[in-house]
Design a protein around this motif. Structure first.
Motif, PDB file in Angstrom:
ATOM      1  N   LEU A   4       0.955  -1.402  -0.148  1.00  0.00           N
ATOM      2  CA  LEU A   4      -0.143   0.016   0.190  1.00  0.00           C
ATOM      3  C   LEU A   4       0.878   1.426  -0.333  1.00  0.00           C
ATOM      4  CD1 LEU A   4      -2.689  -0.950   2.931  1.00  0.00           C
ATOM      5  CD2 LEU A   4      -2.729  -0.401  -0.061  1.00  0.00           C
ATOM      6  N   LEU A   5       0.512   2.381  -0.823  1.00  0.00           N
ATOM      7  CA  LEU A   5       1.459   3.634  -0.892  1.00  0.00           C
ATOM      8  C   LEU A   5       0.357   4.264   0.968  1.00  0.00           C
ATOM      9  CD1 LEU A   5       0.565   4.531  -4.527  1.00  0.00           C
ATOM     10  CD2 LEU A   5       2.469   3.538  -3.296  1.00  0.00           C
ATOM     11  N   SER A   6       1.744   5.050   1.477  1.00  0.00           N
ATOM     12  CA  SER A   6       1.142   4.951   2.527  1.00  0.00           C
ATOM     13  C   SER A   6       2.476   6.262   2.878  1.00  0.00           C
ATOM     14  CB  SER A   6       1.431   4.306   3.846  1.00  0.00           C
ATOM     15  OG  SER A   6       2.441   3.330   3.443  1.00  0.00           O
ATOM     16  N   ALA A   7       2.180   7.371   3.757  1.00  0.00           N
ATOM     17  CA  ALA A   7       3.280   8.118   4.448  1.00  0.00           C
ATOM     18  C   ALA A   7       2.938   8.207   5.673  1.00  0.00           C
ATOM     19  CB  ALA A   7       3.356   9.872   3.910  1.00  0.00           C
ATOM     20  N   SER A   8       3.270   8.695   6.458  1.00  0.00           N
ATOM     21  CA  SER A   8       3.086   8.689   8.295  1.00  0.00           C
ATOM     22  C   SER A   8       4.214  10.144   8.679  1.00  0.00           C
ATOM     23  CB  SER A   8       2.953   7.360   8.974  1.00  0.00           C
ATOM     24  OG  SER A   8       2.499   6.556   8.492  1.00  0.00           O
ATOM     25  N   ALA A   9       3.633  10.484   9.650  1.00  0.00           N
ATOM     26  CA  ALA A   9       4.439  11.176  10.854  1.00  0.00           C
ATOM     27  C   ALA A   9       3.775  11.815  12.089  1.00  0.00           C
ATOM     28  CB  ALA A   9       4.859  12.984   9.652  1.00  0.00           C
ATOM     29  N   ALA A  10       4.828  12.159  12.860  1.00  0.00           N
ATOM     30  CA  ALA A  10       4.778  12.618  14.570  1.00  0.00           C
ATOM     31  C   ALA A  10       4.476  13.680  14.163  1.00  0.00           C
ATOM     32  CB  ALA A  10       5.647  11.324  15.426  1.00  0.00           C
ATOM     33  N   PHE A  11       4.332  14.303  15.460  1.00  0.00           N
ATOM     34  CA  PHE A  11       4.324  15.995  15.729  1.00  0.00           C
ATOM     35  C   PHE A  11       4.365  16.021  16.820  1.00  0.00           C
ATOM     36  CE2 PHE A  11       2.259  15.615  11.537  1.00  0.00           C
ATOM     37  CZ  PHE A  11       3.322  16.218  10.635  1.00  0.00           C
ATOM     38  N   ASP A  12       5.010  17.623  17.084  1.00  0.00           N
ATOM     39  CA  ASP A  12       5.244  17.502  18.680  1.00  0.00           C
ATOM     40  C   ASP A  12       3.715  18.150  18.700  1.00  0.00           C
ATOM     41  OD1 ASP A  12       7.942  16.942  18.824  1.00  0.00           O
ATOM     42  OD2 ASP A  12       8.813  19.093  18.011  1.00  0.00           O
ATOM     43  N   GLY A  13       2.942  18.512  18.035  1.00  0.00           N
ATOM     44  CA  GLY A  13       1.612  18.760  18.588  1.00  0.00           C
ATOM     45  C   GLY A  13       1.426  20.197  18.977  1.00  0.00           C
TER      46      GLY A  13
END
Length: 159
Positions: A17-26
């Protein structure tokens, strides 16, 4: 594509599956970064993988990402995670935050300024889900990649 933690039971096709993810500080700076990730991801999906992505889909995805991440930053302390996945003719936008309170649409009030993010998301999405997680919640919206005057996506038709 290699196997990642958590996909032991999945087939090779599932992992493709094509995907992208990111975690941010908020903090509020992550809203623009999330929008940038979404447009970059859909641009790559179209340019590299040859999937059609309409201008409407690009704009609506950027809008939904902005609304969902803004809500997470505004109402939940701590980090925010954004996952984008191509699935069944659409892009699945999923935002996790640490607040277990599920969002709700505010009552109609022509005098109200703000608090329209969920209304907007529901209006432009073909699917919407909210799930509590062991910590926090995950809000997911599905946006069709191609324009379809008939309103169908992956076999689902509009009433």
């Amino acid at each position: 594509m290699g196997q990642t933690a958590g996909d032991e039971g999945k087939t090779a096709k599932d992992r493709e599956l094509l995907s992208a993810s990111a975690a941010f500080d908020g903090d509020s700076s992550c809203i623009g970064a999330a929008r940038h990730l979404a447009t970059g991801f859909l641009t790559e999906v179209q340019a590299v993988h040859g999937l059609p992505v309409s201008e409407r889909a690009m704009g609506m995805t950027e809008l939904v990402v902005s609304e969902l991440v803004t809500n997470a930053v505004k109402y939940a302390p701590g980090p925010v995670m954004l996952d984008l996945t191509i699935s069944k003719g659409g892009v699945r936008v999923s935002v996790w935050d640490s607040d277990p309170v599920l969002p709700d649409v505010a009552a109609t009030d022509p005098q109200r300024v703000g608090r329209h993010g969920l209304e907007i998301t529901l209006a432009v999405s073909q699917g919407f889900e909210v799930h509590r997680e062991p910590v926090g919640k995950r809000v997911t919206a599905l946006i069709a990649l191609a324009d379809d005057p008939g309103g169908s996506i992956a076999g689902r038709t509009a009433p």
